[in-house]
Design an enzyme around this catalytic site. Sequence first.
Site, PDB file in Angstrom:
ATOM      1  N   LYS A  81       1.164  -1.014   0.297  1.00  0.00           N
ATOM      2  CA  LYS A  81      -0.064  -0.195  -0.238  1.00  0.00           C
ATOM      3  C   LYS A  81       0.757   1.120  -0.464  1.00  0.00           C
ATOM      4  O   LYS A  81       1.734   1.593   1.200  1.00  0.00           O
ATOM      5  CB  LYS A  81      -1.144  -0.153   1.041  1.00  0.00           C
ATOM      6  CG  LYS A  81      -1.795   0.961   1.175  1.00  0.00           C
ATOM      7  CD  LYS A  81      -2.318   1.179   2.785  1.00  0.00           C
ATOM      8  CE  LYS A  81      -3.170   2.827   3.159  1.00  0.00           C
ATOM      9  NZ  LYS A  81      -4.498   2.028   3.393  1.00  0.00           N
TER      10      LYS A  81
HETATM   11  C1  R5P Z   1      -1.971   3.770   8.914  1.00  0.00           C
HETATM   12  O1  R5P Z   1      -1.340   4.515   7.842  1.00  0.00           O
HETATM   13  C2  R5P Z   1      -2.837   3.182   8.508  1.00  0.00           C
HETATM   14  O2  R5P Z   1      -2.828   2.439   7.206  1.00  0.00           O
HETATM   15  C3  R5P Z   1      -4.510   3.753   7.899  1.00  0.00           C
HETATM   16  O3  R5P Z   1      -4.657   4.222   9.048  1.00  0.00           O
HETATM   17  C4  R5P Z   1      -5.296   3.934   7.091  1.00  0.00           C
HETATM   18  O4  R5P Z   1      -4.971   2.707   6.573  1.00  0.00           O
HETATM   19  C5  R5P Z   1      -5.201   5.227   6.394  1.00  0.00           C
HETATM   20  O5  R5P Z   1      -5.867   5.152   4.977  1.00  0.00           O
HETATM   21  P1  R5P Z   1      -6.783   6.650   4.521  1.00  0.00           P
HETATM   22  O6  R5P Z   1      -5.365   7.180   4.532  1.00  0.00           O
HETATM   23  O7  R5P Z   1      -7.116   6.316   3.049  1.00  0.00           O
HETATM   24  O8  R5P Z   1      -7.784   7.586   5.505  1.00  0.00           O
END
Ligand code: R5P
Length: 293
Positions: free
Chosen positions: A203
């Site tokens: 990711k």
């Molecule tokens: C941290 O970095 C995590 O992966 C997050 O909690 C989350 O997955 C981030 O998702 P978004 O940036 O799309 O809110």
Amino acid sequence: MADTDGIKEAKNFYTDRPQETEGFFLKGSNSLDWGIKNRLARIFNPVSGRTVMLAIDHGYFQGPTTGLERVDINILPLMPYADTLMLTRGILRSVVPPSTSRSIVLRVSGGASILKELSNEDIAVDIEESIRLNVCAMAVQVFIGGEYEKQSIINMTRMVDIGNRYGIPTLAVTAVGKDMARDAKYFQLACRICAELGAHYIKTYYVEKDFDTVTASCPVPIVMAGGKKIPELDALTMAYNAVQQGASGVDMGRNIFQSDAPVAMIQAVRAVVHDNMTPAAALDLYNTLKGRG
Ligand code: R5P
């Protein structure tokens, strides 16, 4: 130590020539074991080759952030439209009905909070929990260039080793420190390190310039991270650009659950990811669905 003198800047990423995938639909995954492939095929749609992951794991380091105060009320209605839920075991056990057919990506790193150094994470979930909870992948944060860089990389490689033993893939989540440059060069570095050390997919953030070099130089699938809330059209455009430039889907949180109409937004994101819908058409879809309430 590798000789870093004289590293050449000019590179050819062959961004117009996708990596060949033999036998299994996911990039770089053909030589994996049956169980890992089967779990990946529950995360990534074998028809489109892509995924819409809904990230709701934020509470593991920042508590009840906006939109996630009540997961039961705000998030459960979104579940039918997500391919996969990315979350912690606490929320999974306490809120998510075990009858769900959605695949689960379990956050297994942790130990830091927004009150201290975020990169100081450890493995916070035993492999037996991932097996018991029937998860399709385990997510570990990796802080390339961060204060606890090595520790976070070793967290990831440990989970790859243990997960390979039991057929559970590892998702490496590239985290960027506040002071670091978010550019293609950094994400090439971060994603490639994670892939070389065994992550099954990664990711990472979208960058306006040369994102296709990030996906091209990463031998395993990349899912685009959502990041902070931006206007719906911008988020849909970012997702569109990412998949058109080689991402195998998205893992979005705030840009879905902090939207004015989260159920409409996740359906618009799905159309972009799985059907290659243009951002303008997806915004129309969002507005239509929003209007229906
Ligand atoms: C941290 O970095 C995590 O992966 C997050 O909690 C989350 O997955 C981030 O998702 P978004 O940036 O799309 O809110």
